[in-house]
Design a protein around this motif. Sequence first.
Motif, PDB file in Angstrom:
ATOM      1  N   ALA A   1       6.777   9.854 -10.153  1.00  0.00           N
ATOM      2  CA  ALA A   1       5.366  10.183 -10.409  1.00  0.00           C
ATOM      3  C   ALA A   1       5.233  11.661 -10.758  1.00  0.00           C
ATOM      4  O   ALA A   1       4.540  12.024 -11.712  1.00  0.00           O
ATOM      5  CB  ALA A   1       4.515   9.828  -9.185  1.00  0.00           C
TER       6      ALA A   1
ATOM      7  N   PHE B   1       3.868   1.538  -1.363  1.00  0.00           N
ATOM      8  CA  PHE B   1       4.397   1.707  -2.722  1.00  0.00           C
ATOM      9  C   PHE B   1       3.325   2.283  -3.649  1.00  0.00           C
ATOM     10  O   PHE B   1       3.585   3.177  -4.451  1.00  0.00           O
ATOM     11  CB  PHE B   1       4.924   0.377  -3.266  1.00  0.00           C
ATOM     12  N   PHE B   2       2.108   1.766  -3.491  1.00  0.00           N
ATOM     13  CA  PHE B   2       1.001   2.248  -4.318  1.00  0.00           C
ATOM     14  C   PHE B   2       0.814   3.758  -4.133  1.00  0.00           C
ATOM     15  O   PHE B   2       0.744   4.511  -5.109  1.00  0.00           O
ATOM     16  CB  PHE B   2      -0.278   1.489  -3.942  1.00  0.00           C
TER      17      PHE B   2
ATOM     18  N   TYR C   1       3.350   7.223 -14.730  1.00  0.00           N
ATOM     19  CA  TYR C   1       2.184   6.665 -14.037  1.00  0.00           C
ATOM     20  C   TYR C   1       2.085   5.176 -14.326  1.00  0.00           C
ATOM     21  O   TYR C   1       1.974   4.756 -15.476  1.00  0.00           O
ATOM     22  CB  TYR C   1       0.901   7.366 -14.500  1.00  0.00           C
ATOM     23  N   LEU C   2       2.143   4.386 -13.252  1.00  0.00           N
ATOM     24  CA  LEU C   2       1.942   2.948 -13.399  1.00  0.00           C
ATOM     25  C   LEU C   2       0.525   2.604 -12.955  1.00  0.00           C
ATOM     26  O   LEU C   2       0.154   2.835 -11.809  1.00  0.00           O
ATOM     27  CB  LEU C   2       2.948   2.170 -12.540  1.00  0.00           C
ATOM     28  N   SER C   3      -0.258   2.047 -13.877  1.00  0.00           N
ATOM     29  CA  SER C   3      -1.587   1.562 -13.511  1.00  0.00           C
ATOM     30  C   SER C   3      -1.447   0.100 -13.095  1.00  0.00           C
ATOM     31  O   SER C   3      -0.975  -0.725 -13.865  1.00  0.00           O
ATOM     32  CB  SER C   3      -2.538   1.694 -14.704  1.00  0.00           C
ATOM     33  N   PHE C   4      -1.810  -0.187 -11.851  1.00  0.00           N
ATOM     34  CA  PHE C   4      -1.561  -1.516 -11.277  1.00  0.00           C
ATOM     35  C   PHE C   4      -2.519  -2.576 -11.829  1.00  0.00           C
ATOM     36  O   PHE C   4      -3.697  -2.303 -12.052  1.00  0.00           O
ATOM     37  CB  PHE C   4      -1.734  -1.466  -9.753  1.00  0.00           C
TER      38      PHE C   4
ATOM     39  N   PRO D   1      -4.937  -2.998  -8.220  1.00  0.00           N
ATOM     40  CA  PRO D   1      -4.832  -1.767  -7.422  1.00  0.00           C
ATOM     41  C   PRO D   1      -5.056  -2.069  -5.931  1.00  0.00           C
ATOM     42  O   PRO D   1      -5.930  -2.857  -5.584  1.00  0.00           O
ATOM     43  CB  PRO D   1      -5.955  -0.892  -7.977  1.00  0.00           C
ATOM     44  N   LEU D   2      -4.242  -1.460  -5.092  1.00  0.00           N
ATOM     45  CA  LEU D   2      -4.266  -1.747  -3.659  1.00  0.00           C
ATOM     46  C   LEU D   2      -5.473  -1.082  -2.977  1.00  0.00           C
ATOM     47  O   LEU D   2      -5.901  -0.010  -3.378  1.00  0.00           O
ATOM     48  CB  LEU D   2      -2.991  -1.220  -3.001  1.00  0.00           C
TER      49      LEU D   2
ATOM     50  N   ALA E   1       8.657   2.008 -12.064  1.00  0.00           N
ATOM     51  CA  ALA E   1       8.007   2.840 -11.048  1.00  0.00           C
ATOM     52  C   ALA E   1       8.840   2.920  -9.771  1.00  0.00           C
ATOM     53  O   ALA E   1       8.639   3.812  -8.957  1.00  0.00           O
ATOM     54  CB  ALA E   1       6.613   2.297 -10.731  1.00  0.00           C
ATOM     55  N   GLY E   2       9.766   1.959  -9.580  1.00  0.00           N
ATOM     56  CA  GLY E   2      10.659   2.040  -8.415  1.00  0.00           C
ATOM     57  C   GLY E   2      10.232   1.218  -7.225  1.00  0.00           C
ATOM     58  O   GLY E   2      10.482   1.598  -6.081  1.00  0.00           O
ATOM     59  N   ARG E   3       9.602   0.101  -7.471  1.00  0.00           N
ATOM     60  CA  ARG E   3       9.159  -0.725  -6.351  1.00  0.00           C
ATOM     61  C   ARG E   3      10.348  -1.250  -5.542  1.00  0.00           C
ATOM     62  O   ARG E   3      11.336  -1.720  -6.117  1.00  0.00           O
ATOM     63  CB  ARG E   3       8.356  -1.908  -6.892  1.00  0.00           C
TER      64      ARG E   3
ATOM     65  N   ALA F   1       0.843  -1.199   0.000  1.00  0.00           N
ATOM     66  CA  ALA F   1       0.000   0.000   0.000  1.00  0.00           C
ATOM     67  C   ALA F   1       0.880   1.252   0.000  1.00  0.00           C
ATOM     68  O   ALA F   1       0.555   2.254  -0.646  1.00  0.00           O
ATOM     69  CB  ALA F   1      -0.933   0.000   1.202  1.00  0.00           C
TER      70      ALA F   1
ATOM     71  N   VAL G   1      10.507   7.063  -5.788  1.00  0.00           N
ATOM     72  CA  VAL G   1       9.224   6.634  -6.358  1.00  0.00           C
ATOM     73  C   VAL G   1       8.301   7.833  -6.617  1.00  0.00           C
ATOM     74  O   VAL G   1       7.763   8.001  -7.718  1.00  0.00           O
ATOM     75  CB  VAL G   1       8.530   5.632  -5.412  1.00  0.00           C
ATOM     76  N   HIS G   2       8.132   8.683  -5.585  1.00  0.00           N
ATOM     77  CA  HIS G   2       7.183   9.797  -5.742  1.00  0.00           C
ATOM     78  C   HIS G   2       7.704  10.853  -6.705  1.00  0.00           C
ATOM     79  O   HIS G   2       6.917  11.543  -7.359  1.00  0.00           O
ATOM     80  CB  HIS G   2       6.851  10.415  -4.378  1.00  0.00           C
TER      81      HIS G   2
ATOM     82  N   MET H   1       2.956   5.950  -2.937  1.00  0.00           N
ATOM     83  CA  MET H   1       4.136   6.690  -3.387  1.00  0.00           C
ATOM     84  C   MET H   1       4.185   6.766  -4.913  1.00  0.00           C
ATOM     85  O   MET H   1       4.607   7.771  -5.478  1.00  0.00           O
ATOM     86  CB  MET H   1       5.409   6.038  -2.840  1.00  0.00           C
ATOM     87  N   SER H   2       3.725   5.690  -5.560  1.00  0.00           N
ATOM     88  CA  SER H   2       3.762   5.676  -7.024  1.00  0.00           C
ATOM     89  C   SER H   2       2.770   6.684  -7.614  1.00  0.00           C
ATOM     90  O   SER H   2       2.811   6.970  -8.802  1.00  0.00           O
ATOM     91  CB  SER H   2       3.456   4.276  -7.564  1.00  0.00           C
ATOM     92  N   ARG H   3       1.865   7.198  -6.757  1.00  0.00           N
ATOM     93  CA  ARG H   3       0.939   8.236  -7.234  1.00  0.00           C
ATOM     94  C   ARG H   3       1.453   9.625  -6.882  1.00  0.00           C
ATOM     95  O   ARG H   3       0.731  10.609  -7.021  1.00  0.00           O
ATOM     96  CB  ARG H   3      -0.465   8.003  -6.661  1.00  0.00           C
ATOM     97  N   GLY H   4       2.678   9.662  -6.321  1.00  0.00           N
ATOM     98  CA  GLY H   4       3.300  10.971  -6.098  1.00  0.00           C
ATOM     99  C   GLY H   4       3.368  11.428  -4.654  1.00  0.00           C
ATOM    100  O   GLY H   4       3.831  12.526  -4.364  1.00  0.00           O
ATOM    101  N   ILE H   5       2.895  10.589  -3.731  1.00  0.00           N
ATOM    102  CA  ILE H   5       2.912  10.989  -2.326  1.00  0.00           C
ATOM    103  C   ILE H   5       4.266  10.591  -1.716  1.00  0.00           C
ATOM    104  O   ILE H   5       4.637   9.423  -1.765  1.00  0.00           O
ATOM    105  CB  ILE H   5       1.748  10.323  -1.562  1.00  0.00           C
ATOM    106  N   PRO H   6       5.013  11.560  -1.158  1.00  0.00           N
ATOM    107  CA  PRO H   6       6.322  11.231  -0.591  1.00  0.00           C
ATOM    108  C   PRO H   6       6.215  10.204   0.538  1.00  0.00           C
ATOM    109  O   PRO H   6       5.173  10.111   1.198  1.00  0.00           O
ATOM    110  CB  PRO H   6       6.826  12.576  -0.048  1.00  0.00           C
TER     111      PRO H   6
ATOM    112  N   TYR I   1       7.000  -2.460 -12.608  1.00  0.00           N
ATOM    113  CA  TYR I   1       7.383  -2.181 -11.225  1.00  0.00           C
ATOM    114  C   TYR I   1       8.782  -1.568 -11.136  1.00  0.00           C
ATOM    115  O   TYR I   1       9.030  -0.668 -10.339  1.00  0.00           O
ATOM    116  CB  TYR I   1       7.337  -3.459 -10.387  1.00  0.00           C
TER     117      TYR I   1
END
Lengths: 351, 249
Positions: B76, A300-301, B81-84, B87-88, B48-50, A298, B72-73, A303-308, B45
Amino acid sequence: MTLSALDIFDPSSYPTRRDEEWKYSDLSRVLREAPKKPLVVRTLSELDSEPDGFVYFSADEAGFDGLQAAADHAMQKGHGRLYIDGNDFGDEDGYLGYQGHGEINVAAGQALVVFEDYTGAFDYAVHSHLRFKLGDGAKLTRVVILDEPETAVSVRQSTVETAPDSVFKQYVFSTGAKFQRFETHVRHAGHGAIVEMNGAYLVKDKRHFDLTTRVSHGEINGVTDQTIKGLVKDSATAVFQGRIIVEKGADGTDARMRHQALILNDGAHIRAKPELEIYADDVQCAHGNTIGALDEDAMFFAMSRGIPEEAARAMLTHAFVLPVADAIEDDVLRETVLNFLENVSEDFYAV
Amino acid sequence: MLSIKDLSVAVDAKQILKGLSLDVPAGEVHAIMGPNGAGKSTLGYALAGRPNYQIKSGSVTFNGEDLFEKDVHERAAAGLYLSFQYPLEIPGVPALTFLRTALNAQKKLRGEDEISAPDFLKRVRELAKTLKIDMDMLKRPLNVGFSGGEKKRMEVLQMALLEPKFLILDETDSGLDIDALKVVSDGVNALRAPDRGMLVITHYQRLLDHIKPDRVHVLVAGRIVRSGGPELALELEAHGYDQYLGEAA
């Protein structure tokens, strides 16, 4: 030991680790001798009304005399909301002790919302015991905020007696103290009665918080639902002892218990003891206990949307305990608790 | 726009990508197709930097910048933009709160003004209407209790709101019925633009009937083994991946 056996001024009455129910919260170790009795005798406060429709009751120094009158006043005024404000001020030189008992009866068909807000400063040792009694179809909602200093020793106990078709909902929010135990024993009347025992704790530094609950189903068709969420960090300890007893003959009981906690760093501890004791046949019972770390997927998810990272951690940590507060029906109290959690959880942001 | 050179990636000490190279210019849509375990999702992944996805060798430049230099951020905010595929669920965080937090975090990092609450709500309302998402759903915790189709529609809403420069769609068609596939594909197609690139990762030709690619690449055992035009997807659908499995081994 029974709840009334503890006398804060009598060290021989203190439970020890040898007492199974106090194994993880050793009062005798924290409080080695009886605290001093305060010199000033407190005066009973006037009943007053708060703008939000609450009847105000001062319970400073564990003074609960006149609690029933205040509750009656609240119920008669039509708002049915009682604000119990407890401030305990100690000494900087040894513990000052406070001990008090109070009682609230909610008569058949009546409804009462009680908000208990406990805070204080310096070294004090407080023990309170509240008794709640509900009549047939009565409804009591109890929202408790324990916002006590890291120097306090606090044991707050209560017993609740429900009646057929009554509803008792409890929400406890705590940051712990040097030693803090919040204990509730509920006698479940069954016959359509509903009991909810919810809570959230956010405990840090060297604080200790113990949430102990016991719900005894002695009659048929009782419902109990419990959700406890917790966060611990630093070298804090949280104890959750939840026990639901379904006695022989209490058929049709529906009891569910959930305890979910996050340990935010090594060194913090959670001792969880969820117990279901079932002696009846036709029942639905479940309990779940999960203790872990923040969901990294969660994280990573987000953060991948831009949240530090730090903000994502803060958001998800804060969100973890929020559902408990969101379930409070009273708008004013829900907002009060959400604000409290907002302030407290800021300290839980960083790992 | 996105240039991948000789990329090798390991996950839990297992080598998954083995020298993958790929260029996606701005304005183009490239599809990556391949069998299970080929490394399709790993590519998404890794870009996106997982965490735990270790870059063993190779480089990726995104709009001329080294992608792996960024957190990672930051990737973004730079427009990736990675579409999962899955999605979590984010319990306790209403979708609207999550969206506004993400959008403003990106804007802040780019040195732009944050979006005001009324402007944000207006924009979300428009997008939700197009994507047939109920506003009530946006007040609920993100993806919690959402169906597979609802989660994918939320993904498209997020990409439309965040307006990234480059989209990686990881198995966006999985879990979608025909109607949902159309809504999601229309949403993605609406984002096609001369200054925006897309990488569409998929198992099946089906999605490519809706999102038509400019180029198709076949990924087998961590490498691109063949590249071609849109007709390559049809050929794969007819003949499968078997012919490439021998080559890769």
